[in-house]
Design a protein around this motif. Structure first.
Motif, PDB file in Angstrom:
ATOM      1  N   PRO A 210       0.790  -1.236   0.000  1.00  0.00           N
ATOM      2  CA  PRO A 210       0.000   0.000   0.000  1.00  0.00           C
ATOM      3  C   PRO A 210       0.821   1.285   0.000  1.00  0.00           C
ATOM      4  CG  PRO A 210      -0.886  -1.554   1.603  1.00  0.00           C
ATOM      5  CD  PRO A 210       0.415  -2.120   1.126  1.00  0.00           C
ATOM      6  N   THR A 211       2.046   1.254   0.499  1.00  0.00           N
ATOM      7  CA  THR A 211       2.811   2.508   0.583  1.00  0.00           C
ATOM      8  C   THR A 211       3.821   2.669  -0.552  1.00  0.00           C
ATOM      9  OG1 THR A 211       4.188   1.420   2.258  1.00  0.00           O
ATOM     10  CG2 THR A 211       2.548   2.995   3.059  1.00  0.00           C
ATOM     11  N   SER A 212       3.774   1.819  -1.553  1.00  0.00           N
ATOM     12  CA  SER A 212       4.619   2.032  -2.739  1.00  0.00           C
ATOM     13  C   SER A 212       3.745   2.110  -3.984  1.00  0.00           C
ATOM     14  CB  SER A 212       5.639   0.898  -2.907  1.00  0.00           C
ATOM     15  OG  SER A 212       6.722   1.043  -2.014  1.00  0.00           O
ATOM     16  N   SER A 213       4.021   3.117  -4.820  1.00  0.00           N
ATOM     17  CA  SER A 213       3.322   3.222  -6.099  1.00  0.00           C
ATOM     18  C   SER A 213       3.775   2.071  -7.003  1.00  0.00           C
ATOM     19  CB  SER A 213       3.690   4.549  -6.760  1.00  0.00           C
ATOM     20  OG  SER A 213       5.078   4.566  -7.040  1.00  0.00           O
ATOM     21  N   PRO A 214       2.983   1.735  -8.028  1.00  0.00           N
ATOM     22  CA  PRO A 214       3.428   0.706  -8.977  1.00  0.00           C
ATOM     23  C   PRO A 214       4.800   1.052  -9.573  1.00  0.00           C
ATOM     24  CG  PRO A 214       1.103   1.173  -9.308  1.00  0.00           C
ATOM     25  CD  PRO A 214       1.593   2.183  -8.302  1.00  0.00           C
ATOM     26  N   GLU A 215       5.069   2.356  -9.786  1.00  0.00           N
ATOM     27  CA  GLU A 215       6.380   2.764 -10.336  1.00  0.00           C
ATOM     28  C   GLU A 215       7.498   2.431  -9.345  1.00  0.00           C
ATOM     29  OE1 GLU A 215       3.690   4.905 -10.069  1.00  0.00           O
ATOM     30  OE2 GLU A 215       3.086   4.458 -12.128  1.00  0.00           O
ATOM     31  N   GLN A 216       7.239   2.666  -8.071  1.00  0.00           N
ATOM     32  CA  GLN A 216       8.287   2.371  -7.090  1.00  0.00           C
ATOM     33  C   GLN A 216       8.492   0.856  -6.954  1.00  0.00           C
ATOM     34  OE1 GLN A 216       8.027   3.331  -2.714  1.00  0.00           O
ATOM     35  NE2 GLN A 216       9.849   4.541  -3.174  1.00  0.00           N
ATOM     36  N   LEU A 217       7.411   0.095  -6.999  1.00  0.00           N
ATOM     37  CA  LEU A 217       7.561  -1.371  -6.950  1.00  0.00           C
ATOM     38  C   LEU A 217       8.381  -1.858  -8.145  1.00  0.00           C
ATOM     39  CD1 LEU A 217       3.964  -2.467  -5.854  1.00  0.00           C
ATOM     40  CD2 LEU A 217       6.031  -2.432  -4.445  1.00  0.00           C
ATOM     41  N   ALA A 218       8.132  -1.274  -9.315  1.00  0.00           N
ATOM     42  CA  ALA A 218       8.889  -1.675 -10.510  1.00  0.00           C
ATOM     43  C   ALA A 218      10.374  -1.319 -10.346  1.00  0.00           C
ATOM     44  CB  ALA A 218       8.307  -0.990 -11.743  1.00  0.00           C
ATOM     45  N   MET A 219      10.642  -0.157  -9.765  1.00  0.00           N
ATOM     46  CA  MET A 219      12.041   0.235  -9.514  1.00  0.00           C
ATOM     47  C   MET A 219      12.702  -0.754  -8.556  1.00  0.00           C
ATOM     48  SD  MET A 219      14.106   1.809  -7.063  1.00  0.00           S
ATOM     49  CE  MET A 219      13.229   2.981  -6.028  1.00  0.00           C
ATOM     50  N   ALA A 220      11.983  -1.142  -7.521  1.00  0.00           N
ATOM     51  CA  ALA A 220      12.534  -2.099  -6.552  1.00  0.00           C
ATOM     52  C   ALA A 220      12.814  -3.440  -7.239  1.00  0.00           C
ATOM     53  CB  ALA A 220      11.561  -2.279  -5.392  1.00  0.00           C
ATOM     54  N   GLY A 221      11.895  -3.864  -8.101  1.00  0.00           N
ATOM     55  CA  GLY A 221      12.088  -5.115  -8.833  1.00  0.00           C
ATOM     56  C   GLY A 221      13.300  -5.046  -9.753  1.00  0.00           C
ATOM     57  N   ALA A 222      13.490  -3.887 -10.379  1.00  0.00           N
ATOM     58  CA  ALA A 222      14.644  -3.722 -11.274  1.00  0.00           C
ATOM     59  C   ALA A 222      15.948  -3.770 -10.474  1.00  0.00           C
ATOM     60  CB  ALA A 222      14.529  -2.402 -12.038  1.00  0.00           C
ATOM     61  N   LEU A 223      15.946  -3.188  -9.283  1.00  0.00           N
ATOM     62  CA  LEU A 223      17.141  -3.274  -8.429  1.00  0.00           C
ATOM     63  C   LEU A 223      17.465  -4.737  -8.132  1.00  0.00           C
ATOM     64  CD1 LEU A 223      16.768  -0.464  -5.700  1.00  0.00           C
ATOM     65  CD2 LEU A 223      18.535  -0.629  -7.480  1.00  0.00           C
ATOM     66  N   CYS A 224      16.449  -5.498  -7.753  1.00  0.00           N
ATOM     67  CA  CYS A 224      16.678  -6.924  -7.447  1.00  0.00           C
ATOM     68  C   CYS A 224      17.242  -7.645  -8.671  1.00  0.00           C
ATOM     69  CB  CYS A 224      15.381  -7.590  -7.010  1.00  0.00           C
ATOM     70  SG  CYS A 224      14.783  -7.058  -5.394  1.00  0.00           S
ATOM     71  N   ALA A 225      16.683  -7.335  -9.845  1.00  0.00           N
ATOM     72  CA  ALA A 225      17.131  -8.016 -11.072  1.00  0.00           C
ATOM     73  C   ALA A 225      18.569  -7.638 -11.417  1.00  0.00           C
ATOM     74  CB  ALA A 225      16.202  -7.664 -12.224  1.00  0.00           C
TER      75      ALA A 225
END
Ligand code: GUN
Ligand code: ZN
Length: 439
Positions: A210-225
């Protein structure tokens, strides 16, 4: 007492009842072959690492510490705990979403101040050690300085700590909200300076969906990748109102957990706290990704979140580690956490053995974090994170130990009755970092 960094003496030997695990105990099995109990043995530590164990007293070249009659365990691993939340532990009267807004977010805002962060990190790390926790996966706050302070404090103490700056760019108050661009820069800078340094690792830290926008979740996923050695930590399916909110915010996702899968956040270094309200498909997704649940029983009871189905997780083949989740949880003690875990399972009509609980707080967590070659057991070559415990410290405890007729009975009574008062010494990488002042 917490000592300043010193070089460990090269050869240390600790005498006591050594208990660790060589495998995962089965559910409900009290006579488990996974338990390695070596009563009245010497644990040998050479240059900060476990060298072995033996019944005979080692020779003069060893600095000997005679703790005969005491229990010696690997240092505990707390896989989900919030550094800034010692300021809100034991706050009255709310469930998760109210608790965050009323107590937690206001307290975390103060960690924007570097000095507040430094003092908070020192208090927190010393409190972990005073409870026999030598490794932890930790939430800092949204402020880069809080993660910096925690990394620096852990480095000073030689501890194995996985942490990161919290990502939260929406549904959060001023002073605690970041934005995607700045957050990414902060993460990259922290990763560059701390990840893989000494015993530290970076976790991409998504507060919760709930506290991350879809854009921020995508950024976090890209960091992991971008780097498979990075950890990821977040919360999932903790509370019913929270689950409902996530359904409204992410209608395209099959489930709460699926929000993280879609963002590329589910991998074998992902640690997801709670998972109280998961279904079979979620558990299958956990197993397939290698991610695992950090079960937080004290928090789940205190915030009235629900009863985690540990057995269903075991049956689905996904791992479960154990966590205090302070300040939703009410104690940093992993012993109190184990006792609460037993009670949660009892409420759900299940029984948790002492072995399953102790394994989850040591080797099980180490394996779930891909760190079993470093922490969680007394295997030769592991770093010597070791705690010496009294089996009992008061007449009631002593009586209970005296009448116990099996090792499991004794270990279970210990896990149910003991706390930080039972801790005699905590050693981190072969250096004594905490010693009980009285008794
Ligand atoms: N979900 C999002 N943030 C938090 C937190 O700080 N504690 C707990 N228990 N759950 C959360
Ligand atoms: Zn938490």
């Amino acid at each position: 007492m917490t000592t300043t960094p010193t070089l460990p003496p090269a050869h240390i030997a600790l005498r006591g009842d050594l208990l660790d695990f060589t495998a995962e105990p089965g559910w409900g099995v009290v006579d488990s072959g996974a338990v390695r109990f070596r009563p009245d043995h010497w644990l040998l530590i050479e240059n900060g690492r476990i060298q072995g164990a033996q019944a005979e007293e080692p020779g003069d070249g060893w600095e000997r510490h005679d703790h005969r009659g005491r229990l010696i365990l690997p240092g505990f691993i707390d896989t989900h705990v919030h550094m800034p939340q010692l300021d809100v532990i034991a706050s009255y009267g709310t469930e998760l979403l109210d608790w965050l807004n009323t107590y937690t977010f206001p307290a975390e805002i103060r960690y924007a101040d570097p000095e507040h962060s430094r003092m908070g990190a020192a208090l927190f790390l010393d409190a972990l050690l005073a409870n026999g926790t030598t490794s932890a996966v930790v939430f800092a706050t949204a402020h880069k300085v809080s993660a910096d302070a925690l990394f620096a404090g852990a480095q000073q103490r030689g501890m194995r700590v996985v942490t990161g700056k919290v990502l939260q760019d929406r549904h959060s108050p001023d002073g605690l909200r970041d934005d995607v661009v700045q957050a990414e820069q902060d993460c990259l800078d922290l990763i560059r300076r701390w990840h893989g340094r000494d015993r530290l690792a970076y976790a991409v830290t998504v507060r919760f969906a709930p506290t991350s926008s879809p854009e921020q979740l995508a950024m976090a996923g890209a960091l992991c990748a971008s780097d498979p050695t990075l950890y990821m930590q977040t919360h999932v399916a903790e509370n019913r109102d929270e689950v409902k909110w996530v359904r409204e915010l992410f209608p395209e996702a099959r489930s709460y957990l699926d929000v993280y899968t879609r963002a590329g956040l589910m991998h074998k270094r992902s640690v997801l706290a709670h998972g109280v309200w998961l279904d079979d498909d979620d558990r299958a997704a956990l197993r397939e990704s290698g991610a695992h649940i950090a079960h937080s029983p004290s928090s789940n009871l205190f915030l009235g979140s629900g009863l985690f189905d540990w057995r269903a997780a075991v049956q689905s083949g996904s791992a479960v580690s154990l966590a205090s989740d302070v300040g939703g949880g009410t104690s940093l003690s992993m012993i109190r956490t184990m006792a609460d875990a037993y009670k949660v399972q009892a409420m759900a009509g299940q029984r948790l053995t002492a072995w399953k609980a102790l394994h989850a707080a040591t080797l099980g967590s180490a394996q779930a974090l891909s760190l079993a070659d470093e922490i969680g057991s007394f295997e030769p070559g592991c770093v010597a994170d070791v705690c010496v415990w009294d089996w009992a410290v008061d007449p009631v405890g002593r009586r209970r130990m005296d009448v116990a007729t099996s090792l499991h009975e004794k270990a279970f009574a210990w896990m149910t009755l003991a706390d930080d008062r039972n801790l005699v010494e905590a050693w981190v990488a072969g250096s004594m970092r905490h010693r009980r002042t009285a008794g």
